[in-house]
Design a protein around this motif. Structure first.
Motif, PDB file in Angstrom:
ATOM      1  N   THR A 280     -11.011  83.739  32.274  1.00  0.00           N
ATOM      2  CA  THR A 280     -11.631  82.871  31.034  1.00  0.00           C
ATOM      3  C   THR A 280     -10.675  82.490  30.142  1.00  0.00           C
ATOM      4  O   THR A 280     -10.868  81.825  29.246  1.00  0.00           O
ATOM      5  N   VAL A 281      -9.495  83.297  30.259  1.00  0.00           N
ATOM      6  CA  VAL A 281      -8.224  82.808  29.211  1.00  0.00           C
ATOM      7  C   VAL A 281      -7.906  81.385  29.711  1.00  0.00           C
ATOM      8  O   VAL A 281      -7.802  81.056  30.705  1.00  0.00           O
ATOM      9  N   PRO A 282      -6.937  80.766  28.573  1.00  0.00           N
ATOM     10  CA  PRO A 282      -6.228  79.532  28.804  1.00  0.00           C
ATOM     11  C   PRO A 282      -5.266  79.923  30.032  1.00  0.00           C
ATOM     12  O   PRO A 282      -4.584  80.908  29.897  1.00  0.00           O
ATOM     13  N   VAL A 283      -5.132  78.545  30.823  1.00  0.00           N
ATOM     14  CA  VAL A 283      -3.955  79.021  31.857  1.00  0.00           C
ATOM     15  C   VAL A 283      -3.237  77.842  32.085  1.00  0.00           C
ATOM     16  O   VAL A 283      -3.779  76.465  31.986  1.00  0.00           O
ATOM     17  N   LEU A 284      -1.819  77.974  31.944  1.00  0.00           N
ATOM     18  CA  LEU A 284      -1.169  76.802  32.099  1.00  0.00           C
ATOM     19  C   LEU A 284      -0.336  76.926  33.673  1.00  0.00           C
ATOM     20  O   LEU A 284       0.715  77.982  33.669  1.00  0.00           O
ATOM     21  N   ILE A 285      -0.657  75.996  34.439  1.00  0.00           N
ATOM     22  CA  ILE A 285      -0.228  76.341  35.875  1.00  0.00           C
ATOM     23  C   ILE A 285       1.237  75.638  36.161  1.00  0.00           C
ATOM     24  O   ILE A 285       0.997  74.345  35.795  1.00  0.00           O
ATOM     25  N   GLY A 286       1.920  76.189  36.515  1.00  0.00           N
ATOM     26  CA  GLY A 286       3.241  75.294  36.683  1.00  0.00           C
ATOM     27  C   GLY A 286       3.844  75.662  38.183  1.00  0.00           C
ATOM     28  O   GLY A 286       3.613  76.685  38.744  1.00  0.00           O
ATOM     29  N   SER A 287       4.738  74.711  38.666  1.00  0.00           N
ATOM     30  CA  SER A 287       5.268  74.756  39.931  1.00  0.00           C
ATOM     31  C   SER A 287       6.210  73.698  40.090  1.00  0.00           C
ATOM     32  O   SER A 287       6.597  72.672  39.188  1.00  0.00           O
ATOM     33  N   GLU A 288       7.033  73.399  41.144  1.00  0.00           N
ATOM     34  CA  GLU A 288       7.852  72.408  41.461  1.00  0.00           C
ATOM     35  C   GLU A 288       7.687  71.897  42.748  1.00  0.00           C
ATOM     36  O   GLU A 288       7.272  72.705  43.912  1.00  0.00           O
ATOM     37  N   TRP A 289       7.822  70.747  43.193  1.00  0.00           N
ATOM     38  CA  TRP A 289       7.928  70.007  44.596  1.00  0.00           C
ATOM     39  C   TRP A 289       8.743  70.890  45.420  1.00  0.00           C
ATOM     40  O   TRP A 289       8.543  70.685  46.700  1.00  0.00           O
ATOM     41  N   SER A 290       9.883  71.395  45.222  1.00  0.00           N
ATOM     42  CA  SER A 290      10.675  72.114  46.009  1.00  0.00           C
ATOM     43  C   SER A 290      10.052  73.261  46.637  1.00  0.00           C
ATOM     44  O   SER A 290      10.376  73.834  47.656  1.00  0.00           O
ATOM     45  N   MET A 291       8.849  73.936  46.137  1.00  0.00           N
ATOM     46  CA  MET A 291       8.229  75.236  46.567  1.00  0.00           C
ATOM     47  C   MET A 291       7.518  75.225  47.659  1.00  0.00           C
ATOM     48  O   MET A 291       6.496  75.742  47.804  1.00  0.00           O
ATOM     49  N   VAL A 292       7.858  74.252  48.985  1.00  0.00           N
ATOM     50  CA  VAL A 292       7.077  73.953  49.965  1.00  0.00           C
ATOM     51  C   VAL A 292       6.937  75.502  50.774  1.00  0.00           C
ATOM     52  O   VAL A 292       5.956  75.805  51.632  1.00  0.00           O
ATOM     53  N   GLY A 293       7.955  76.422  50.616  1.00  0.00           N
ATOM     54  CA  GLY A 293       8.029  77.686  51.476  1.00  0.00           C
ATOM     55  C   GLY A 293       6.988  78.585  51.281  1.00  0.00           C
ATOM     56  O   GLY A 293       6.512  79.470  52.124  1.00  0.00           O
ATOM     57  N   MET A 294       6.646  78.854  50.132  1.00  0.00           N
ATOM     58  CA  MET A 294       5.516  79.619  49.638  1.00  0.00           C
ATOM     59  C   MET A 294       4.548  79.335  48.246  1.00  0.00           C
ATOM     60  O   MET A 294       3.404  79.641  48.530  1.00  0.00           O
ATOM     61  N   HIS A 295       4.984  78.503  47.392  1.00  0.00           N
ATOM     62  CA  HIS A 295       4.247  78.618  46.085  1.00  0.00           C
ATOM     63  C   HIS A 295       3.651  77.386  45.865  1.00  0.00           C
ATOM     64  O   HIS A 295       2.866  77.281  44.951  1.00  0.00           O
ATOM     65  N   LEU A 296       3.805  76.360  46.399  1.00  0.00           N
ATOM     66  CA  LEU A 296       3.227  74.929  46.200  1.00  0.00           C
ATOM     67  C   LEU A 296       1.632  74.802  46.185  1.00  0.00           C
ATOM     68  O   LEU A 296       1.013  74.476  45.285  1.00  0.00           O
ATOM     69  N   PHE A 297       1.275  75.407  47.474  1.00  0.00           N
ATOM     70  CA  PHE A 297      -0.222  75.271  47.636  1.00  0.00           C
ATOM     71  C   PHE A 297      -0.829  76.221  46.598  1.00  0.00           C
ATOM     72  O   PHE A 297      -1.988  76.013  46.239  1.00  0.00           O
ATOM     73  N   GLY A 298      -0.254  77.441  46.077  1.00  0.00           N
ATOM     74  CA  GLY A 298      -0.857  78.237  45.368  1.00  0.00           C
ATOM     75  C   GLY A 298      -1.143  77.474  43.855  1.00  0.00           C
ATOM     76  O   GLY A 298      -2.422  77.976  43.440  1.00  0.00           O
ATOM     77  N   ALA A 299      -0.213  76.493  43.473  1.00  0.00           N
ATOM     78  CA  ALA A 299      -0.636  76.080  42.167  1.00  0.00           C
ATOM     79  C   ALA A 299      -1.971  75.275  42.335  1.00  0.00           C
ATOM     80  O   ALA A 299      -2.701  75.196  41.439  1.00  0.00           O
ATOM     81  N   PHE A 300      -2.016  74.487  43.643  1.00  0.00           N
ATOM     82  CA  PHE A 300      -3.028  73.702  43.711  1.00  0.00           C
ATOM     83  C   PHE A 300      -4.345  74.556  43.779  1.00  0.00           C
ATOM     84  O   PHE A 300      -5.374  74.107  43.499  1.00  0.00           O
ATOM     85  N   GLU A 301      -4.408  75.573  44.407  1.00  0.00           N
ATOM     86  CA  GLU A 301      -5.387  76.472  44.753  1.00  0.00           C
ATOM     87  C   GLU A 301      -5.981  76.999  43.510  1.00  0.00           C
ATOM     88  O   GLU A 301      -7.060  77.055  43.160  1.00  0.00           O
ATOM     89  N   ALA A 302      -4.949  77.427  42.625  1.00  0.00           N
ATOM     90  CA  ALA A 302      -5.535  77.805  41.092  1.00  0.00           C
ATOM     91  C   ALA A 302      -5.988  76.669  40.395  1.00  0.00           C
ATOM     92  O   ALA A 302      -7.152  77.005  39.737  1.00  0.00           O
ATOM     93  N   TRP A 303      -5.678  75.557  40.663  1.00  0.00           N
ATOM     94  CA  TRP A 303      -6.119  74.403  39.791  1.00  0.00           C
ATOM     95  C   TRP A 303      -7.560  74.136  40.169  1.00  0.00           C
ATOM     96  O   TRP A 303      -8.597  74.074  39.460  1.00  0.00           O
ATOM     97  N   HIS A 304      -7.974  74.199  41.594  1.00  0.00           N
ATOM     98  CA  HIS A 304      -9.191  73.980  42.137  1.00  0.00           C
ATOM     99  C   HIS A 304     -10.195  75.077  41.897  1.00  0.00           C
ATOM    100  O   HIS A 304     -11.522  74.825  41.556  1.00  0.00           O
TER     101      HIS A 304
END
Length: 573
Positions: A280-304
């Motif tokens: 319920t609190v404000p969220v600023l989701i950040g990532s970089e296009w380099s993070m293909v090994g682990m983190h990039l999909f996580g940013a978009f799942e959080a967004w969705h």
């Protein structure tokens, strides 16, 4: 004991610190920083966690930022260019008016108790909430708590926000992994061995290190210099693969490796994704296009999945540690959400992304970017174009370490490729990527890896996206899939019937690229994760997977194969 300190090597930060904007308002007040090492944080069951505290000297009670992980806090101030030094520039943040606590989870570093084999277990979640409430009650805190840090630190933020810890008012998860199984431990069913082995061995061994407070910060002045950073990175790159087998990691960390790598358990209850919709609190989701090994999909799942007030930015490719980027972006976000500053953050567009090829920030009202359309490319012979061929091509899947005649590579391909025609004009590609492959294999299971690249007129390539799937895990979970990621049902893998065709459908990592006129796209398919890696010299953070499991011959039927890209405006053809 509380002491005054100079901020080692982080007083000024190099590199990108904001995602394409400048806030309005006065300059922040700068403070000297007080630090206190090994602060005791009591838990409800009597266990004592230990953390290092950095806070602005002489300031009124201020917001606190928590950095939570199982990574040895004694090493955080040293500036080691290692992928566990990820809480951010804590001295920089404290000098600008925030109290920062870098604390070790139970059973790690100097904290009491025993490490649970399951990441973010129920016990760890209780400790996390208890630490947030302890922070809010301290006399130097104004009662508001945010969090800092990337990777595990960022997952902790999403977990804490999903638990609705009362004092937690906002979070900035940068480079978060939302599903340990899908994004971390495996890559769509294939063991993520290049990550899991190093993760447990390196962090387990590092947890044995004990440094006095004076030594921690003194090392920061030395290791933080550019020549030393460069030297250590070279030494680590050369020695780490051999060191992994020799590092003396303790039993709890080996339990963690076994719990994930050997059992294949999904541990959904310990992932962040099931409670993202509770935030319920404000969220600023950040990532970089380099993070293909682990983190990039996580940013978009959080967004969705997050329905709370949120913004998203994806920055340019970057491959270096320690994590010292976007610290001013974080301060601007917390100035607005924790202090109520009218600094322009509220007027920022919901989505910002770096457009490679144009080398500039772009903005959008949502993700996937409104106004984009699907561009479907098909396979024919060796071409990637508008029409499918009636033919097929095959490649050899050879497990890593298996001996085979070197001359075989002259007669049997391990990677097959398809090139598009040159672009008739500049093409703005941004968004999800999905691949459908009708496949036959001679084995009960196989690992399929795909890589998409840009090719210039001289034949030089730049990797754009990468994707993978264990064929036995091909069943799509339509309910969990998002607009960015095709998610599979990993609960009951279905072995292949040798020679029988199946349909594989999986996502490649999303990207944003201005594909200049005259350049081509190249799609490569195979089963060798080394030959089809997203390499560091192309700007990616990638760890190999343990595939393929069996020697096999894999054949793709071009008639039903499709690569679907997202393009701003109309597709070129």
């Amino acid at each position: 004991m509380e002491v005054a300190m100079r901020v080692p090597y982080r007083t000024r930060l190099a590199g990108m610190q904001r995602a394409g904007w400048t806030p309005r308002g006065p300059e922040r007040t700068r403070y000297r920083v007080h630090s206190e090492a090994d602060v005791a944080v009591p838990m409800a069951d009597g266990t004592v966690l230990r953390g290092d505290l950095y806070r602005p000297a002489g300031a009124a009670p201020c917001p606190a930022l928590l950095a939570w992980s199982p990574y040895n806090k004694d090493l955080m101030p040293t500036g080691l260019p290692a992928p566990f030094v990820e809480p951010g520039a804590v001295g920089y943040l404290a000098a600008r008016g925030y109290a920062v606590l870098v604390v070790n989870a139970r059973g790690t570093g100097r904290s009491g108790g025993r490490l649970d084999p399951v990441m973010h277990s129920d016990g760890e979640r209780a400790d996390l909430c208890g630490t947030i409430e302890w922070l809010a009650a301290q006399h130097w805190c104004d009662g508001s708590v945010g969090m800092t840090g990337m990777s595990y630190f960022a997952v902790s933020q999403l977990v804490a926000a999903g638990l609705r810890a009362p004092a937690l008012k906002a979070v900035f998860p940068f480079g978060a992994t939302t599903d340990w199984y899908r994004h971390g431990v495996t890559h769509n069913g294939t063991l993520h061995s290049g990550f899991m082995g190093r993760y447990t061995a390196v962090n387990g061994a590092a947890n044995r290190v004990r440094l006095a407070p004076e030594a921690r910060h003194a090392l920061g002045y030395v290791i933080g210099t550019a020549p030393v950073q460069h030297l250590i990175r070279r030494l680590m790159a050369a020695s780490l693969p051999a060191l992994v087998r020799r590092l003396p990691a303790p039993e709890p960390w080996m339990d963690r490796w076994a719990a994930y790598a050997l059992t294949g358990a999904r541990h959904d209850e310990a992932a962040a994704w099931p409670t993202l919709d509770r935030i319920t609190v404000p969220v600023l989701i950040g990532s970089e296009w380099s993070m293909v090994g682990m983190h990039l999909f996580g940013a978009f799942e959080a967004w969705h999945r997050i329905t709370a007030p949120k913004k998203l930015f994806i920055g340019p490719r970057w491959t270096k540690w320690p994590w010292l980027r976007y610290q001013d972006e974080m301060l601007d976000f917390y100035d607005h959400t924790l202090r109520g500053a009218d600094n322009g953050y509220a007027e920022l567009p919901p989505v910002r992304y770096w457009l490679h090829g144009a080398e500039r920030w772009e903005s959008a009202s949502d993700w996937p970017v409104p106004g984009t359309s699907t561009w479907t490319l098909r396979l024919a012979g060796t071409e990637l174009g508008p029409s499918a061929g009636g033919d097929e091509r095959a490649w050899a899947a050879i497990p890593a370490g298996m001996e085979y005649p070197g001359a075989f590579d002259r007669f049997g391909a391990q990677v097959i490729g398809y090139d598009s025609a040159p672009m008739p004009s500049d093409v703005h590609l941004v968004g999800p990527v999905e691949l459908t492959l009708p496949l036959r294999s001679t084995a009960l299971d196989t690992h399929v890896q795909a890589r998409l690249s840009e090719v210039d007129g001289s034949g030089r390539t730049q990797v754009l996206a990468i994707g993978w799937l264990a064929a036995a895990h091909r069943a799509v979970d339509a309910q969990r899939s998002t607009a960015t990621e095709t998610i599979h049902d990993h609960a009951a893998p279905a072995p292949l019937v040798p020679g029988e065709q199946v349909e594989l459908r999986f996502s490649l990592t999303p990207f944003a690229q201005l594909l200049r006129r005259g350049r081509r796209l190249r799609l490569e398919l195979g089963s060798d994760p080394r030959r089809l890696a997203a390499p560091p010299d192309h700007g990616f953070i990638y760890f190999e997977v343990a595939g393929p499991p069996y020697p096999a011959r894999n054949t793709v039927d071009h008639a039903g194969a499709e690569l679907r890209l997202s393009v701003q405006g109309e597709p070129p053809w």
